[in-house]
Design an enzyme around this catalytic site. Structure first.
Site, PDB file in Angstrom:
ATOM      1  N   HIS A 128      -3.851  13.911   0.369  1.00  0.00           N
ATOM      2  CA  HIS A 128      -4.155  12.848   1.706  1.00  0.00           C
ATOM      3  C   HIS A 128      -3.207  13.111   2.808  1.00  0.00           C
ATOM      4  CE1 HIS A 128      -5.126   9.410   4.240  1.00  0.00           C
ATOM      5  NE2 HIS A 128      -4.111   8.855   3.879  1.00  0.00           N
ATOM      6  N   ARG A 169      -8.138   3.843  13.447  1.00  0.00           N
ATOM      7  CA  ARG A 169      -7.117   5.016  13.585  1.00  0.00           C
ATOM      8  C   ARG A 169      -6.803   5.079  15.021  1.00  0.00           C
ATOM      9  NH1 ARG A 169      -5.855   5.953   8.448  1.00  0.00           N
ATOM     10  NH2 ARG A 169      -7.774   6.737   7.232  1.00  0.00           N
ATOM     11  N   GLU A 215      -9.405  12.315   7.341  1.00  0.00           N
ATOM     12  CA  GLU A 215      -9.259  13.686   6.624  1.00  0.00           C
ATOM     13  C   GLU A 215     -10.225  14.923   6.743  1.00  0.00           C
ATOM     14  OE1 GLU A 215      -7.764  13.944   2.425  1.00  0.00           O
ATOM     15  OE2 GLU A 215      -7.337  12.004   2.909  1.00  0.00           O
ATOM     16  N   THR A 270      -4.768   6.107  -0.107  1.00  0.00           N
ATOM     17  CA  THR A 270      -6.135   6.885  -0.102  1.00  0.00           C
ATOM     18  C   THR A 270      -6.048   7.976  -0.958  1.00  0.00           C
ATOM     19  OG1 THR A 270      -6.272   6.621   2.418  1.00  0.00           O
ATOM     20  CG2 THR A 270      -7.619   8.634   1.169  1.00  0.00           C
ATOM     21  N   LYS A 317      -4.295  -2.046  10.096  1.00  0.00           N
ATOM     22  CA  LYS A 317      -4.631  -2.223   8.785  1.00  0.00           C
ATOM     23  C   LYS A 317      -4.815  -3.595   8.191  1.00  0.00           C
ATOM     24  CE  LYS A 317      -3.497   2.341   7.414  1.00  0.00           C
ATOM     25  NZ  LYS A 317      -4.212   3.042   6.608  1.00  0.00           N
ATOM     26  N   GLU A 376     -10.799   3.623   3.476  1.00  0.00           N
ATOM     27  CA  GLU A 376     -10.046   4.482   2.755  1.00  0.00           C
ATOM     28  C   GLU A 376     -10.078   4.226   1.164  1.00  0.00           C
ATOM     29  OE1 GLU A 376      -5.631   3.681   4.053  1.00  0.00           O
ATOM     30  OE2 GLU A 376      -5.906   5.506   5.103  1.00  0.00           O
ATOM     31  N   ARG A 405       1.068  17.488  12.386  1.00  0.00           N
ATOM     32  CA  ARG A 405       2.208  18.517  12.412  1.00  0.00           C
ATOM     33  C   ARG A 405       1.691  19.785  11.504  1.00  0.00           C
ATOM     34  NH1 ARG A 405       3.691  13.428  11.024  1.00  0.00           N
ATOM     35  NH2 ARG A 405       3.507  14.134   8.696  1.00  0.00           N
ATOM     36  N   TYR A 424       1.956   3.168  15.449  1.00  0.00           N
ATOM     37  CA  TYR A 424       2.720   3.138  13.925  1.00  0.00           C
ATOM     38  C   TYR A 424       4.203   3.813  14.306  1.00  0.00           C
ATOM     39  CZ  TYR A 424       2.513   8.358  13.614  1.00  0.00           C
ATOM     40  OH  TYR A 424       2.944   9.672  13.814  1.00  0.00           O
ATOM     41  N   THR A 443      -8.833  -5.775   3.944  1.00  0.00           N
ATOM     42  CA  THR A 443      -8.909  -5.009   3.057  1.00  0.00           C
ATOM     43  C   THR A 443      -9.933  -5.491   1.907  1.00  0.00           C
ATOM     44  OG1 THR A 443      -6.451  -4.544   3.129  1.00  0.00           O
ATOM     45  CG2 THR A 443      -7.384  -3.965   1.114  1.00  0.00           C
ATOM     46  N   GLU A 445      -9.296   3.725  -2.346  1.00  0.00           N
ATOM     47  CA  GLU A 445      -8.029   3.471  -3.202  1.00  0.00           C
ATOM     48  C   GLU A 445      -8.257   3.028  -4.426  1.00  0.00           C
ATOM     49  OE1 GLU A 445      -4.745   1.954  -0.853  1.00  0.00           O
ATOM     50  OE2 GLU A 445      -5.370   2.996   1.143  1.00  0.00           O
ATOM     51  N   ASP A 457       0.784  -1.196  -0.016  1.00  0.00           N
ATOM     52  CA  ASP A 457      -0.071  -0.039  -0.170  1.00  0.00           C
ATOM     53  C   ASP A 457       0.664   1.491   0.038  1.00  0.00           C
ATOM     54  OD1 ASP A 457      -2.180   1.418  -0.142  1.00  0.00           O
ATOM     55  OD2 ASP A 457      -2.647   1.372   2.106  1.00  0.00           O
ATOM     56  N   GLN A 474      -3.891   2.728  15.151  1.00  0.00           N
ATOM     57  CA  GLN A 474      -2.868   3.146  14.230  1.00  0.00           C
ATOM     58  C   GLN A 474      -1.983   4.301  15.082  1.00  0.00           C
ATOM     59  OE1 GLN A 474      -4.429   4.836  10.565  1.00  0.00           O
ATOM     60  NE2 GLN A 474      -2.420   5.416   9.705  1.00  0.00           N
ATOM     61  N   ASP A 522      -9.266  -0.003   2.019  1.00  0.00           N
ATOM     62  CA  ASP A 522      -7.868  -0.265   2.789  1.00  0.00           C
ATOM     63  C   ASP A 522      -8.650   0.135   4.457  1.00  0.00           C
ATOM     64  OD1 ASP A 522      -5.452  -1.360   3.803  1.00  0.00           O
ATOM     65  OD2 ASP A 522      -4.868   0.587   3.850  1.00  0.00           O
ATOM     66  N   TYR A 550       1.290   5.754  -0.770  1.00  0.00           N
ATOM     67  CA  TYR A 550       0.823   6.868  -0.174  1.00  0.00           C
ATOM     68  C   TYR A 550       0.904   8.156  -0.962  1.00  0.00           C
ATOM     69  CZ  TYR A 550       0.557   9.712   4.479  1.00  0.00           C
ATOM     70  OH  TYR A 550       0.265  10.551   5.605  1.00  0.00           O
TER      71      TYR A 550
END
Ligand code: CA
Length: 429
Positions: free
Chosen positions: A136, A238, A374, A360, A254, A200, A145, A245, A258, A202, A129, A241, A234, A131
Site C-alpha cells: 500500500h 482523498r 491504489e 490499508t 479520516k 480502506e 513520488r 496532510y 470509521t 484494514e 491507525d 487529505q 477507515d 501504515y
C-alpha cells in the site's frame, strides 16, 4: 479434524462461526447490551450463561466480566482468563462434551443471529491507525513520488497516526459524505462535499491488558496484550487529505467515520493459521532490538481479505456486489506484535479496548489493492458489471469487507462482515 457442536449450523463448512472460532460481540438485549459469542447462525448470551452458573469453571472474575455491557472488563483480565472462558464455552457447545443439563440450559440462551441487533462491542478509548502494508505504502507513494515511493523511515519503524475514536461506528451504519477544503487542479481552494471518497480495507486489533504510563511492552510479550481482531474500514476523503496532510498528517480526511465489524475474533482462534512473515527483503535495515522477536512461533496470519462494492443501480436490478479486492493479511511488512510494542516504546500507555488498525492491507498482485486510490496506479477506474465506472465512491454505493482463515482439513474462521453505505453530505446544524 473439525470440532462438532450440537448447534448444527456451526458444523456447516461454509459458516464463518464454527466451534473453533467463538468471536465475541455485544447485542441489544431487552434489559440493555449483553456480551455474546457467535456459533453458527446463533448467538449465545454470556450474561445469561453466567447467571445460570454455566461459566463457573472459568472463575468469578470472568463471570462478572461476562455480565458487563461491553468487552473492556473481559479484555483487561488477560490471556489466562480468555483461555479459561474459551475452554469453558468450547465444552459447553461441543456435541459430546456438554452434559445434557448444560446443553438444555445453553440452548435457552441461544438467539438467532438474524434477529439480533448488534452494538459496538467495545468502549474504544483511543484509536491508532498504522501504515503497515509496504505494498500500500509503495503504490500510494508512487502516485506522488515515482522515483522514491517509500519514505526513508518506512523500514525502520511502523508509521502510524492518532485516529478519532468518537466517530467509530458499527457495520451497517450509513456513512455521510464529508465536506471539507480541497484544492482544485487550477489551484482554487474551496469548501464542499468530498469528490474523492474512498474505503480502506484494514484489520483492527483490540488491546487487552494495557501498560502503565512510562513503561513499555516487550516484543515477546506483545501478543499477550492483544485480545482479538476485527475488520476496519477507515473511510478516507482523498481530496481533503491531499490538501491538509502536510505537515502533520491525516486529520479531517479520516476523522469523520470509521466502520468496524461486530465480531472480535480471539487471537487464539487464529493460532492454527500462523505463518512466517516474509516481507523483509535482503538489504533492508536490520530490525532494532526492541522490535526483534525471539519467539519461535510465526508472527504473520494467513487471513484472506475481500472487499465488495455495489451501487444503488446494481442493487435495484438485483445484481450481486462485485468483488474489487482480494488480499491477505500475511503481506503486512510489520507484525501485529511490532505495532503494539512500537506504540508503547516511548512509554505511552495503552488501555483495554484501545483499537490499533493495520492501515490499508494490500498485496503485491493486481487486484489486491485495499482501496480505490491504489487502483489509480493502473490509471483504470473500476468498471462495475452494469457498466458504471468508479474512480471513487458515489452516493448510494455500499462497501462490504469480509475476511476468513482457511486451510485444507481445517475449519473456516470467518470475521463476519463490515458494511457501510454512502449517504449524502453531512447535514449542517
Ligand atoms: Ca487508514
Amino acid at each position: 479434524m473439525a470440532l462438532r457442536s450440537w448447534v448444527n449450523s456451526a458444523n456447516n463448512a461454509q459458516t464463518d462461526f464454527p466451534l473453533e472460532n467463538l468471536p465475541y460481540g455485544v447485542f441489544e438485549g431487552e434489559g440493555g447490551p449483553r456480551i455474546v459469542v457467535a456459533i453458527g447462525d446463533r448467538i449465545l448470551d454470556l450474561h445469561g450463561c453466567a447467571d445460570d452458573g454455566l461459566l463457573a469453571d472459568a472463575g468469578e472474575e470472568v463471570e462478572e466480566a461476562c455480565r458487563a455491557a461491553r468487552l473492556n472488563a473481559l479484555m483487561a483480565l488477560g490471556a489466562d482468563a480468555w483461555h479459561a472462558l474459551r475452554g469453558r464455552l468450547t465444552a459447553l457447545l461441543h456435541a459430546e462434551r456438554a452434559s445434557k443439563v448444560e446443553r438444555q440450559h445453553a440452548q435457552a440462551k441461544l438467539i438467532p443471529m438474524k434477529n439480533a441487533r448488534m452494538l459496538l462491542p467495545v468502549e474504544i478509548g483511543d484509536y491508532t491507525d498504522f501504515y503497515a502494508s509496504i505494498h500500500h505504502a509503495t503504490r500510494v507513494g508512487k502516485l506522488f513520488r515515482p522515483d522514491s515511493p517509500l519514505l526513508p523511515n518506512y523500514k525502520y519503524l511502523p508509521i502510524g497516526y492518532h485516529g478519532r475514536s468518537s466517530s467509530i461506528v458499527l457495520s451497517g451504519t450509513e456513512i455521510h459524505r464529508p465536506a471539507g477544503q480541497t484544492k482544485s487542479a487550477n489551484g482554487e481552494i474551496t469548501y464542499g462535499p468530498s469528490q474523492a471518497l474512498d474505503f480502506e480495507l484494514e484489520v483492527g486489533l483490540f488491546i487487552g491488558p494495557g501498560n502503565a504510563q512510562g513503561t513499555t511492552i516487550g516484543i515477546d510479550a506483545a501478543e499477550e496484550h492483544i485480545f482479538g481482531l476485527c475488520l476496519v474500514n477507515d473511510w478516507s476523503a482523498r481530496d481533503l487529505q491531499a490538501w491538509e496532510y502536510q505537515p502533520l498528517g491525516p486529520f479531517l480526511a479520516k476523522s469523520f467515520a470509521t466502520s468496524i465489524s461486530p465480531w472480535v475474533v480471539p487471537l487464539e482462534a487464529l493460532a492454527p493459521y500462523r505463518l512466517s512473515t516474509d516481507q523483509r527483503a535482503a538489504g533492508d535495515p536490520e530490525l532494532m532490538t526492541y522490535l526483534r522477536s525471539r519467539t519461535s512461533h510465526p508472527q504473520a496470519f494467513d487471513v484472506t481479505l475481500e472487499a465488495r462494492l455495489s451501487s444503488r443501480a446494481m442493487r435495484a436490478s438485483g445484481m450481486e456486489p462485485m468483488r474489487i479486492c482480494h488480499g491477505n493479511l500475511r503481506h503486512l511488512y510489520w507484525t501485529l506484535a511490532q505495532l503494539v510494542t512500537h506504540h508503547a516504546s516511548n512509554g505511552c500507555n495503552l488501555r483495554p479496548g484501545d483499537l490499533l488498525a493495520t492501515g490499508t492491507v494490500s498485496g503485491p498482485e493486481d487486484g489486491s489493492e485495499g482501496c480505490l486510490l491504489e487502483k489509480r496506479h493502473r490509471n483504470e477506474p473500476v468498471c462495475l458489471p452494469n457498466g458504471e465506472m468508479r474512480a471513487f465512491l458515489e452516493d448510494g454505493d455500499e462497501v462490504v469487507l469480509t475476511a476468513y482463515a482457511h486451510r485444507d482439513g481445517m475449519p473456516r474462521i470467518g470475521f463476519g462482515a463490515c458494511a457501510g453505505r454512502i449517504g449524502g453530505a453531512a447535514d449542517a446544524e
